[in-house]
Design an enzyme around this catalytic site. Structure first.
Site, PDB file in Angstrom:
ATOM      1  N   LYS A 103      -9.868  -3.372   0.727  1.00 19.09           N
ATOM      2  CA  LYS A 103      -9.718  -2.022   0.163  1.00 19.09           C
ATOM      3  C   LYS A 103     -10.741  -1.693  -0.920  1.00 19.09           C
ATOM      4  O   LYS A 103     -11.147  -0.536  -1.031  1.00 19.09           O
ATOM      5  CB  LYS A 103      -8.295  -1.832  -0.373  1.00 19.09           C
ATOM      6  CG  LYS A 103      -7.979  -2.644  -1.609  1.00 19.09           C
ATOM      7  CD  LYS A 103      -6.536  -2.488  -2.040  1.00 19.09           C
ATOM      8  CE  LYS A 103      -6.289  -3.227  -3.334  1.00 19.09           C
ATOM      9  NZ  LYS A 103      -4.879  -3.502  -3.581  1.00 19.09           N
ATOM     10  N   ARG A 163       5.644  -2.618 -10.221  1.00 15.52           N
ATOM     11  CA  ARG A 163       5.001  -1.689  -9.299  1.00 15.52           C
ATOM     12  C   ARG A 163       5.975  -1.571  -8.122  1.00 15.52           C
ATOM     13  O   ARG A 163       7.122  -1.215  -8.337  1.00 15.52           O
ATOM     14  CB  ARG A 163       3.582  -2.152  -8.893  1.00 15.52           C
ATOM     15  CG  ARG A 163       2.711  -0.947  -8.475  1.00 15.52           C
ATOM     16  CD  ARG A 163       1.266  -1.315  -8.134  1.00 15.52           C
ATOM     17  NE  ARG A 163       1.151  -1.992  -6.854  1.00 15.52           N
ATOM     18  CZ  ARG A 163      -0.018  -2.322  -6.289  1.00 15.52           C
ATOM     19  NH1 ARG A 163      -1.149  -2.051  -6.907  1.00 15.52           N
ATOM     20  NH2 ARG A 163      -0.050  -2.942  -5.129  1.00 15.52           N
TER      21      ARG A 163
HETATM   22  C1  PLP Z   1      -4.849  -4.850  -3.729  1.00  9.34           C
HETATM   23  C2  PLP Z   1      -3.710  -5.657  -3.275  1.00  9.34           C
HETATM   24  C3  PLP Z   1      -3.879  -7.018  -3.017  1.00  9.34           C
HETATM   25  C4  PLP Z   1      -5.190  -7.754  -3.272  1.00  9.34           C
HETATM   26  O1  PLP Z   1      -5.317  -7.997  -4.649  1.00  9.34           O
HETATM   27  P1  PLP Z   1      -6.542  -8.850  -5.241  1.00  9.34           P
HETATM   28  O2  PLP Z   1      -6.207  -9.016  -6.676  1.00  9.34           O
HETATM   29  O3  PLP Z   1      -7.773  -8.049  -5.018  1.00  9.34           O
HETATM   30  O4  PLP Z   1      -6.573 -10.135  -4.511  1.00  9.34           O
HETATM   31  C5  PLP Z   1      -2.802  -7.713  -2.537  1.00  9.34           C
HETATM   32  N1  PLP Z   1      -1.600  -7.115  -2.347  1.00  9.34           N
HETATM   33  C6  PLP Z   1      -1.405  -5.813  -2.588  1.00  9.34           C
HETATM   34  C7  PLP Z   1      -0.053  -5.226  -2.350  1.00  9.34           C
HETATM   35  C8  PLP Z   1      -2.443  -5.035  -3.062  1.00  9.34           C
HETATM   36  O5  PLP Z   1      -2.241  -3.743  -3.307  1.00  9.34           O
END
Ligand code: PLP
Length: 354
Positions: free
Chosen positions: A36, A131
């Site tokens: 992402k 969250r």
């Molecule tokens: C963005 C995201 C991740 C990845 O997080 P990183 O810190 O970049 O490894 C994993 N799980 C969810 C739900 C996310 O939104």
């Protein structure tokens, strides 16, 4: 070449993906490569797959579509809770999604029924980061409701930490997630093989050998920037420079450090404060808040970031080791916020190295 220019080193990304895949596999964990921060860049996704990741994860439908249109066929996991308005597309593009709202899962069930599909779901538990996720005391009711949905297959429970509240994964909170998964299995007619134990912030625990036996980690920043996300320490052996941002010097002058005149607000409504460093060498580079998040940009050695407006980045270059001229390039290391903005900005060109 146009500037600002983001250099994306696909070989280094592949190496990082391989390193993390091996680390996860040694611990019976399935790593999921999160694309992402690159807006679903197909070449970055392919580098993750070439590095051994078998599943990719995205937060947005548009990014997932970009991956599919580029011919990426790997199973996709939707990270952000689905929008009910997108249920039809979600079940067609994503094999699995993270969820916390029954109403949404019912909409996914209806969409999957219409499409003749089974959609997989990981139920998110809020382990304190505040969250997404249901509160643990709603677990039994949620699982029972899910058991009656014919086109939804619950795979297990998941959690996300260190995103809003900064809560660190521990043996205690992830241990409790495992307990909840065992409990949920009593109310669900199928096995619950997946325990999705977080993001790159779970890596320090894994590296210390203290991670409870979760079965899945969703890894983004650790692949793209080579760092865990509790203290932003390098993952041993990982490349930290998969992404480098080049920008061009457009002014170079000796200037004082304290503005001259009465001081009001800056371009963004802030009230600036200045440190008197006397007359010094200043550079302006053609890079601004429309291209990057300045706070998460690491300047080259000997260069200090003084401030930025939409299109200008102001630098103190008096300690920069090589002689600078107007038209020269300076190379910055983007942090997560800067990378996200640079990938999103249409003003930043992208150059892939193999
Ligand atoms: C963005 C995201 C991740 C990845 O997080 P990183 O810190 O970049 O490894 C994993 N799980 C969810 C739900 C996310 O939104």
């Amino acid at each position: 070449m146009t500037y600002p220019n983001l250099i994306i080193d696909l070989q280094k990304l592949r190496d990082n993906a391989r390193l993390l895949t091996n680390l996860c596999h040694r611990n019976n964990i399935d790593p999921v490569g999160v694309t992402k921060v690159t807006c679903g860049d197909p070449r970055v996704a392919q580098a993750m797959l070439d590095g051994g990741m078998r599943m990719l994860a995205e937060s947005r439908l548009e990014n997932a579509l970009r991956l599919r249109e580029a011919g990426i066929n790997a199973p996709l996991l939707l990270l952000r809770l689905p929008m009910i308005s997108q249920a039809d597309q979600v079940v067609r593009i994503f094999q699995c999604s993270l969820n916390s709202e029954l109403k949404t899962i019912e909409a996914l069930n209806a969409a999957a029924a219409k499409a003749g599909l089974i959609h997989e779901v990981i139920l998110m538990i809020d382990m304190g980061d505040l969250r997404e996720g249901i509160w643990p005391d709603q677990l039994d009711d949620n699982i029972q409701a899910l058991a009656s949905l014919q086109h939804i297959r619950l795979l297990g429970l998941g959690t996300n930490l260190t995103c809003y509240g900064g809560v660190i994964p521990t043996r205690d909170n992830l241990g409790r997630l495992l307990e909840y998964n065992r409990r949920a299995a009593r109310f669900y007619p199928h096995p619950l093989p997946v325990i999705s134990g977080g993001n790159s912030s779970s890596l320090p625990l894994l590296l210390k050998g203290h991670l409870p036996p979760v079965t899945q980690l969703r890894l983004g920043e650790s692949i793209v920037l080579g760092r865990e996300t509790v203290d932003r320490q390098p993952v041993p052996g990982a490349h930290l420079d998969c992404f480098q941002l080049q920008a061009e010097v457009i002014e170079l002058r000796q200037k004082p450090s304290i503005p001259i005149g009465e001081i009001g607000q800056d371009a963004f409504g802030g009230t600036p404060v200045f440190q008197d460093r006397g007359l010094h060498s200043r550079a302006i580079v053609a890079l601004g808040r429309q291209d990057v998040a300045i706070d998460s940009l690491e300047p080259p050695l000997g260069v200090e970031i003084l401030g930025a407006s939409s299109d200008h980045l102001l630098l103190d270059v008096s300690k920069y080791s090589s002689p600078l001229q107007v038209g020269d390039l300076l190379t910055f290391s983007p942090g997560y916020g800067a990378l996200l903005a640079a990938m999103t900005s249409s003003y930043v060109s992208k150059e892939y190295r193999h």
